[in-house]
Scaffold this active site. Structure first.
Site, PDB file in Angstrom:
ATOM      1  N   HIS A  75      -2.103   4.904  -1.361  1.00  0.00           N
ATOM      2  CA  HIS A  75      -1.351   4.849  -0.553  1.00  0.00           C
ATOM      3  C   HIS A  75      -1.870   4.687   0.922  1.00  0.00           C
ATOM      4  O   HIS A  75      -3.096   5.278   0.649  1.00  0.00           O
ATOM      5  CB  HIS A  75       0.102   6.056   0.115  1.00  0.00           C
ATOM      6  CG  HIS A  75       0.503   5.147   1.232  1.00  0.00           C
ATOM      7  ND1 HIS A  75       1.146   4.807   2.315  1.00  0.00           N
ATOM      8  CD2 HIS A  75       2.527   4.569   0.757  1.00  0.00           C
ATOM      9  CE1 HIS A  75       1.506   4.362   3.019  1.00  0.00           C
ATOM     10  NE2 HIS A  75       2.598   3.790   2.155  1.00  0.00           N
ATOM     11  N   HIS A  76      -1.919   3.611   1.273  1.00  0.00           N
ATOM     12  CA  HIS A  76      -2.857   2.990   2.665  1.00  0.00           C
ATOM     13  C   HIS A  76      -2.986   3.760   3.711  1.00  0.00           C
ATOM     14  O   HIS A  76      -3.602   4.099   4.325  1.00  0.00           O
ATOM     15  CB  HIS A  76      -2.536   1.513   2.843  1.00  0.00           C
ATOM     16  CG  HIS A  76      -3.511   1.081   3.413  1.00  0.00           C
ATOM     17  ND1 HIS A  76      -4.393   1.375   4.004  1.00  0.00           N
ATOM     18  CD2 HIS A  76      -4.065  -0.017   3.433  1.00  0.00           C
ATOM     19  CE1 HIS A  76      -6.413   0.696   4.379  1.00  0.00           C
ATOM     20  NE2 HIS A  76      -4.799  -0.647   3.728  1.00  0.00           N
ATOM     21  N   CYS A  77      -2.036   4.348   4.160  1.00  0.00           N
ATOM     22  CA  CYS A  77      -1.850   5.158   5.084  1.00  0.00           C
ATOM     23  C   CYS A  77      -2.754   7.283   4.769  1.00  0.00           C
ATOM     24  O   CYS A  77      -3.007   7.754   6.074  1.00  0.00           O
ATOM     25  CB  CYS A  77      -0.506   6.282   5.632  1.00  0.00           C
ATOM     26  SG  CYS A  77       0.233   7.317   3.761  1.00  0.00           S
TER      27      CYS A  77
END
Length: 468
Positions: free
Chosen positions: A140-142
């Protein structure tokens, strides 16, 4: 690495990305596909990832929702962490080649990630031609951005086939942030602290306006102007062809010689990124012309990296900016590169980078529905995204297998197309992610992009992906 590399409280910018996935079109799943010259030693790979998970906290952490309005998302350890869920080993179900691997990768990417587990999956694909293999990494980009992801990868890879590098000595996650109570939910003191900080910032801005009214007024007007540009809704795509949005993605890939990219940049008096964006716009111009349209410009999102030497690899340090970019005519790629470079520098050197975190700190406090609606209006009609990430500069090995190529497939988050350049030794590896509704003929799009890169770098024939 310094303490604070992996803070327990999610940053406002990462919290925004996490929250807006209430709309699956805005999903922020990142996928990388690496081709290997052989299958990695799986027991050694499993041990390496298991060891890494003890020193890279994000590999064992999941996201916990705040238990009260105005609270902050937090990273907490998954007590049921299972390495064998996150590390898989498969054979292609379709063609035993790169196309088969890309099909596996895009189906996995569309499924997203289990939000109740640590936000990554690592799949080894065996049985490729000539004894080759691949791996598909989904995260996930986070968790991190592209540059941070490469920094994390360097801690999992080896510099030679037979001499594994010891697992890095990295600090465990910090304890609770100052002012927050123990456990999964920040306490009331945390809320008071955040409110006090916001008030202090506003007071400083107001004081500056009183002490230096002219300078303060100018700064306020400038900030307001840039804020309006960053948050402006987009009512419809500029593209007359790439319309409609869905949650169905298509992946393609090809290679360009980095020496050709650098030579074109030198000839234009610009950067490799200028040439990259020139190539992407040239490819999109060709794609539209193949459909009988010739738009002058399209709207793009460009992530501008804010990372500096010494920044920890966790989290995101970039500003996504949206602006209208000309598609050029094809007659003078050098002039197009200079024109695009000027636009990028305007945004890079303007107020947008400084305002991003401040805006995120305000926006992440909105209710999830309102936040998702706001970003849907901002992002769903963007025509394309282009991202350029410096990758591995030298050969590296994964449990005895050499990485031959590495492609990134960045999320669409509402756009029709995302084109990502991930450099790998002497190659510019181009990954193309296209929305299947906006671009039903993704093979034609890839062919046009290949021709666009050939136009931009002055090389008539580009390499087939994975060619030796």
């Amino acid at each position: 690495m310094p303490n604070g590399a992996f803070p327990d409280v999610m940053t406002p910018a990462d919290a925004v990305m996490w929250a807006i996935e209430r709309d699956p079109v805005l999903r922020s799943t990142v996928t990388t596909v690496a081709l290997l010259d052989r299958a990695p030693r799986f027991p050694a790979l499993r041990r390496r990832l298991l060891d890494a998970s003890t020193v890279i906290p994000r590999l064992r952490q999941r996201v916990a929702r705040p238990g009260w309005t105005g609270g902050r998302f937090r990273w907490v350890e998954d007590p049921a962490f299972d390495i064998d869920y996150h590390l898989r080993r498969v054979s292609p179900t379709g063609p035993a080649d790169l196309d088969g691997v890309l099909e596996l990768a895009r189906v996995s990417a569309m499924a997203g990630l289990d939000r109740d587990r640590p936000l990554w999956e690592f799949t080894v694909v065996e049985g490729l031609p000539g004894g080759g293999a691949a791996f598909v990494l989904k995260f996930h980009h986070c968790v991190t951005d592209g540059v941070g992801g490469i920094e994390l990868a360097m801690r999992l890879l080896d510099g030679s086939r037979r001499s594994p590098t010891p697992a890095p000595d990295m600090p465990a996650a910090n304890g609770d942030a100052a002012g927050a109570g123990p456990g999964l939910v920040p306490g009331a003191a945390g809320a008071v602290g955040h409110a006090a900080l916001d008030g202090l910032r506003l007071a400083r801005t107001a004081a500056a306006a009183v002490v230096r009214p002219a300078a303060g007024a100018t700064a306020l007007v400038d900030n307001a102007r840039w804020t309006a540009r960053l948050l402006a809704p987009v009512t419809e795509p500029l593209s007359p062809v790439m319309r409609g949005r869905s949650t169905v993605w298509r992946f393609d890939a090809f290679d360009v010689e980095m020496t050709d990219m650098k030579a074109a940049a030198a000839a234009a008096g610009g950067s490799v990124n200028d040439v990259f964006l020139t190539a992407v716009t040239a490819g999109l111009r060709r794609y539209h012309r193949s459909h009988g349209h010739d738009p002058d410009s399209l709207r793009m999102t460009l992530p501008i990296s804010l990372r500096r030497p010494g920044d920890p690899p966790g989290g995101n340090r970039f500003t996504p900016v949206r602006f209208v970019v000309p598609l050029g005519t094809g007659h003078d790629p050098g002039a197009q590169a200079r024109r695009i470079g000027s636009l990028v520098r305007e945004w890079r050197d303007g107020r947008a980078p400084a305002l991003t975190d401040r805006l995120a700190a305000v926006l992440c406090r909105l209710p999830d529905d309102a936040l998702t609606d706001l970003f849907g209006r901002m992002l769903k009609n963007v025509d394309f995204v282009a991202t350029n990430v410096p990758g591995l500069p030298v050969p590296m090995y994964l449990a005895g297998a050499e990485l031959v190529r590495q492609y990134a497939f960045a999320p669409l988050t509402g756009a029709a197309v995302n084109v990502a350049l991930l450099s790998h030794t002497r190659w510019a590896c181009i990954g193309v992610n296209a929305d299947a509704v906006a671009v039903p003929d993704h093979g034609l799009l890839t062919a046009c992009l290949r021709d666009g890169f050939a136009e931009a770098v002055g090389v008539p024939h580009l390499r087939h992906p994975g060619a030796a």
